[in-house]
Design a protein around this motif. Structure first.
Motif, PDB file in Angstrom:
ATOM      1  N   GLU A 161       0.824  -1.217   0.000  1.00  0.00           N
ATOM      2  CA  GLU A 161       0.000   0.000   0.000  1.00  0.00           C
ATOM      3  C   GLU A 161       0.854   1.261   0.000  1.00  0.00           C
ATOM      4  N   TYR A 162       2.130   1.107   0.367  1.00  0.00           N
ATOM      5  CA  TYR A 162       2.990   2.290   0.354  1.00  0.00           C
ATOM      6  C   TYR A 162       3.865   2.378  -0.879  1.00  0.00           C
ATOM      7  N   LEU A 212       3.188   3.117  -3.994  1.00  0.00           N
ATOM      8  CA  LEU A 212       2.978   4.334  -4.779  1.00  0.00           C
ATOM      9  C   LEU A 212       3.531   5.550  -4.060  1.00  0.00           C
ATOM     10  N   ALA A 213       3.257   5.629  -2.753  1.00  0.00           N
ATOM     11  CA  ALA A 213       3.807   6.738  -1.984  1.00  0.00           C
ATOM     12  C   ALA A 213       5.317   6.767  -2.136  1.00  0.00           C
ATOM     13  N   ILE A 220       0.557  13.847  -4.587  1.00  0.00           N
ATOM     14  CA  ILE A 220       0.086  12.462  -4.656  1.00  0.00           C
ATOM     15  C   ILE A 220       0.637  11.652  -3.500  1.00  0.00           C
ATOM     16  N   ALA A 221       1.905  11.888  -3.161  1.00  0.00           N
ATOM     17  CA  ALA A 221       2.476  11.171  -2.023  1.00  0.00           C
ATOM     18  C   ALA A 221       1.702  11.488  -0.752  1.00  0.00           C
ATOM     19  N   GLU A 256      -1.348   9.393  -0.619  1.00  0.00           N
ATOM     20  CA  GLU A 256      -1.031   7.987  -0.339  1.00  0.00           C
ATOM     21  C   GLU A 256      -0.648   7.798   1.124  1.00  0.00           C
ATOM     22  N   SER A 280      -3.608   7.912   3.336  1.00  0.00           N
ATOM     23  CA  SER A 280      -4.407   6.684   3.271  1.00  0.00           C
ATOM     24  C   SER A 280      -3.810   5.559   4.092  1.00  0.00           C
ATOM     25  N   GLY A 310      -7.249   4.809   4.885  1.00  0.00           N
ATOM     26  CA  GLY A 310      -7.938   4.819   3.601  1.00  0.00           C
ATOM     27  C   GLY A 310      -9.441   4.999   3.713  1.00  0.00           C
ATOM     28  N   ILE A 350      -7.887  10.642  -0.597  1.00  0.00           N
ATOM     29  CA  ILE A 350      -7.499  10.868  -1.983  1.00  0.00           C
ATOM     30  C   ILE A 350      -8.573  11.609  -2.782  1.00  0.00           C
TER      31      ILE A 350
END
Ligand SMILES: Nc1ncnc2c1ncn2[C@@H]1O[C@H](COP(=O)(O)OP(=O)(O)OP(=O)(O)O)[C@@H](O)[C@H]1O
Ligand SMILES: [Mg+2]
Lengths: 248, 299, 350
Positions: free
Chosen positions: B270-271, B273-274, C144-145, C148, C151, C159, C253
């Motif tokens: 889940e991380y 992409l971050a 974007i980070a 994320e 979430s 999330g 998001i």
């Protein structure tokens, strides 16, 4: 004699394989007008860039006003009172000439709070005087980007003056200036030096101008200091004549 | 950090992650070739890069739907995307070639969100994948599995990179592209139709992305909104490699792929992409610090 | 009637409209609240994008930080935050009475602004050294980070998001949030109008026109850039705080760090209205907001296609924006005349 205001000691600068400055030195005394000449590509602009902190030097030291500035950044050096103009003139194109002048007022000693005063609060009279001094008074509310190239050069010069620098490095101030204006410009440079007490170091290709203006001239060729001396010495130096003829 | 202990206890896992990473990295490099080309020649950072990749995947799925072998999807996606790239250039991109770079960022961003939703409407929002028909290979006593499509992707990235390099060096069009990238005005004076060169450049970029997308859909999966990370990866790779350095692009692509696999494993998927986006910021900051040390500035 | 009169007339009409809207359009009040907040988004984006030339794709970070910060403070004043988010906020045990709710807002909104501003200082010191598109793309990565990361953070609901405190029924929050939004927009506008009239306004314009020159003239460029971003972040953070309460639910998001929508809308609004002008973002936000509502109502499923097309049309064919176009078309009516500039300077001289 006093310590020189600007003291460049044996600096070198290479770009990859191209050695733009090799072990060059130069001294400018307070109150002097010094000249820097040399054929195209001889490393004059590179030397200016090194002095004002635009790029790091490979070797040597630069001292200004008794402080070493070899490793300082552009902004810090400018705030010490060492300013330069650009060969490719740079002004703030989408601001009026007045605005260009007003934001060039010296803010060296004052902090952020002084920026929060009204933009008309200080220096309006001085800005107008100096614009008049360079002959741009009637253009003062035009956008600087709409001025002709020569006018932009004059504006850049006025912006440097209003900043009240201790020393000003001028990169080809007369390039692109109408010959009839050149005499006026020489006169203005001399007055800036005498009346405002600004020490000048001027890069110039126009021999007549530099001979007329400078007390002391340095000549670069192929990145090395070829000769220095009074205008008279330089004019008669066979190596200088050679370098100029040889390069063209 | 349980997974870290796992990696230490079972070193063979490292091999698995590394291989997976290198192979996905090769696909990243493929899309990055295109970005470097468009950036270098047209001075445009194409934000729609990722959508081109995803569309390449859907083109492959289209073939599969009609019973054709998915591997044919690689050339098919490349060709259709080439045409799309050409059309996009003639419709939109030509207007922004000389514009400020922020304009081109925004305009290609517009293209990208249009494509996202169009793909969503046309192909549906599901996560999709295609069965390549190639099998698996087992290494180290079956402790490491490698799907052969990934190996193919890896090899293809090198082949296409080499072909691109030869094309730019040898072919007439390639030479015209290089001339235009160095000095468009001079190229025009020499009789090069720079509009055509730009169109070809943009179309070749789209084709490269399309091929990459065909590989992505066979080796991993796609969905309509999965494009942006591919854009960002291409961008990072090009920054790390520098423009006009195809070998560097491959190296940076492989490195990024491997880094991502390890990060995904260690931090949790889940991380991942971050991690990608923070790595982007880190790469930019690293570049910035380097430049600052040189007392130099970016234009 | 001269230009200054128009200027004040426009402000007066807007102010009147702002105050009277709850009586004139009671049914559309929450739309109007969002419109005022959108104006804040566009105005603050333009502070760095238009006036300073630093085009950010990531201002939405401050919006999102403010949104979470306000909600977290509103909750944490009375309940343990972790328990609240774990219960998805809906649990019947988390009740806020009127005074608790109002105190929460009074503490939460300023806290949102401050936290967003601190975020801007920290991020700005790192990435405001980058120029041009490198800055733009770094901010895109940050936006974007941030989504994320949010979430994945359980304390703020990860999330599955976070429900903002439910106000007591007795409180007319629609009107309350309307006036808060309106006040924030008015405050932002007045503050920026003043800021642009100072020497600092000139300093950031100088950075926009030629940053190397500004630095060569001895400006503290880094400091000036960080301050501009920080100011923008402060107002954005408060806007986020209000927006979160208006939406009642914060998705990391899709609401808070929605770089692909809200993050891009602010840019578009500023460009559509006219980058680098005071009124441009106000006009751009109003026009855009109406268009957006139409897209989302009549083009559901295709709204992003329409939006993408709109982006392309605006940046390719209309980059100067509405106010920029008016200035080009009628320079004497919409641009300051030489005489007016002379008079302003003279006032300073006296
Ligand atoms: N940033 C750079 N990167 C690479 N080479 C450079 C760079 N700047 C200057 N050079 C090279 O250094 C040499 C000296 O250039 P410089 O600009 O200092 O010459 P100059 O004496 O100012 O010439 P001119 O009279 O034409 O202005 C030239 O050969 C030039 O090509
Ligand atoms: Mg030079």
């Amino acid at each position: 004699m006093d310590k020189p205001l600007l003291d460049v000691r044996n600096i070198s600068k290479a770009f990859g394989g191209v050695i733009a400055n090799k072990n060059v030195s130069l001294k400018v005394e307070k109150g002097q007008i010094a000249g820097l000449i040399g054929p195209n590509g001889s490393g004059k602009t590179t030397m200016f860039n090194s002095i004002v902190g635009y790029h790091p030097i490979d070797a040597g030291e630069i001292w200004f006003n008794g402080r070493e500035i070899s490793r300082l950044r552009v902004g810090a050096i400018a705030r010490m009172g060492l300013l330069r103009t650009f060969q490719q003139t740079r002004i703030y194109g989408k601001m009026t000439c007045m605005e260009n002048m007003l934001i060039s007022l010296p803010d060296r000693s004052s902090g952020f709070a002084s920026l929060l005063r009204s933009r008309h609060s200080a220096g309006v009279r001085r800005a107008k005087e100096l614009l008049d001094f360079v002959g741009l008074y009637s253009k003062r509310y035009l956008y600087a980007g709409d001025l002709s190239f020569g006018q932009q050069k004059l504006l850049e010069f006025a912006m440097a003056l209003i900043n009240e620098p201790e020393m000003l490095l001028l990169d080809e101030p007369t390039a692109g200036i109408n010959p009839t204006l050149i005499n006026g410009l020489i006169d203005r440079l001399k007055r800036a030096n005498k009346e405002l007490g600004i020490t000048l170091l001027v890069i110039e290709h126009n021999m007549r101008v530099i001979m007329n203006l400078a007390d002391h001239i340095y000549c670069l060729a192929h990145g090395e200091m070829l000769a220095e001396g009074s205008p008279e010495d330089i004019r008669n130096d066979p190596r200088v004549i050679d370098a100029y003829l040889g390069a063209h | 950090m349980d997974n870290l202990n796992l990696l230490i206890a079972a070193p063979i896992l490292n091999v698995q992650l590394l291989l997976d990473g290198l192979m996905i990295g090769a696909i990243f490099a493929l899309a990055a070739f295109g970005m470097a080309l468009v950036w270098g020649v047209m001075n445009i950072i194409n934000v729609a890069q990722g959508e081109f990749v995803i569309l390449g995947g859907y083109m492959t799925l289209l073939l599969v739907k009609y019973g054709l072998p998915p591997l044919l999807g690689i050339p098919f996606a490349a060709i259709t995307l080439f045409v799309l790239g050409w059309l996009l250039y003639r419709l939109i991109i030509w207007r922004i070639v000389d514009a400020d770079m922020f304009i081109s960022l925004l305009a290609t961003f517009g293209v990208s969100i249009m494509m996202q939703q169009l793909m969503n409407e046309i192909f549906g929002s599901d996560v999709r994948t295609a069965e390549s028909g190639l099998g698996m290979s087992y290494l180290f006593n079956n402790m490491v599995t490698v799907s052969q499509i990934k190996v193919l992707a890896f090899i293809l990235a090198f082949v296409i990179g080499l072909a691109l390099w030869l094309f730019l060096k040898r072919s007439r069009l390639g030479q015209a592209i290089r001339a235009t990238s160095q000095n468009p005005r001079a190229a025009r004076i020499l009789g090069i139709d720079t509009g055509r060169v730009y169109a070809a450049t943009y179309a070749i970029n789209a084709a490269l992305c399309g091929a990459a997308g065909a590989l992505v859909v066979m080796a991993w999966s796609i969905h309509p909104y999965a494009g942006l990370p591919y854009t960002v990866r291409s961008f990072m790779i090009v920054i790390m490699a520098g423009l006009g350095n195809l070998g560097g692009v491959i190296a940076a692509g492989l490195g990024l792929g491997a880094a991502e696999q390890f990060a995904g494993f260690l931090l949790g998927a889940e991380y991942q992409l971050a991690f990608v986006f923070l790595l982007l910021v880190a790469v930019l900051v690293w570049r910035q610090i380097n430049l600052a040390r040189k007392r130099q500035y970016l234009k | 009637m001269n230009r200054t009169t128009y200027h004040y007339l426009a402000i007066a009409v807007l102010a009147l409209l702002g105050v009277a809207a709850p009586y004139l359009f009671p049914a559309y009040l929450s739309q109007f609240s969002k419109l005022w907040l959108f104006i804040v988004l566009a105005l603050t984006w333009d502070l760095t994008g238009g006036q300073m030339g630093y085009n950010s794709f990531g201002n939405v970070v401050f919006f999102g930080v403010g949104m979470y910060a306000a909600a977290a403070v509103q909750v944490a004043l009375y309940y343990p935050l972790a328990a609240y988010t774990a219960a998805k906020g809906g649990g019947t045990e988390f009740i806020f009475n009127t005074s608790q709710f109002l105190t929460g807002l009074a503490a939460g909104l300023p806290a949102a602004g401050v936290l967003a501003a601190l975020t801007a200082v920290a991020l700005g010191l790192i990435i405001l050294g980058m120029r041009g598109h490198y800055f733009a793309i770094a901010t895109l990565g940050l936006a974007i980070a941030a989504g994320e990361l949010a979430s994945g953070w359980d304390l703020i609901g990860a999330g599955s998001g976070m429900v903002t405190p439910t106000p007591p029924d007795s409180l007319d929050t629609t009107t309350l949030f309307y006036y808060l939004s309106f006040a924030l927009a008015a405050l932002t506008f007045v503050f920026l109008a003043w800021l642009y009239s100072t020497r600092y306004g000139l300093a950031i314009n100088a950075i926009r026109d030629d940053e190397d020159k500004a630095e060569a003239m001895g400006h503290h460029t880094i400091r000036n850039k960080v301050i501009a971003w920080t100011i923008a972040a402060f107002f954005l953070g408060m806007a986020g705080g209000i927006f979160g309460n208006l939406s009642k639910f914060i998705d990391p998001i899709d609401v808070a760090f929605n770089g692909a929508e809200i993050g891009v809308w602010m840019i578009l609004m500023a460009i559509l209205g006219g980058k680098g002008t005071l009124w441009g973002p106000v006009i751009g936000a109003s026009v855009f907001y109406v268009m957006k509502e139409l897209f989302w109502t009549y083009l559901l499923g295709w709204q992003r296609v329409a939006l993408g097309l709109l982006i392309i049309l605006i940046v390719v064919f209309f980059p100067q924006g509405i106010v920029g176009w008016l200035k080009e078309r009628w320079p004497s009516r919409f641009g300051p005349t030489a005489a007016e500039m002379e008079a302003a300077d003279a006032k300073g001289e006296a």
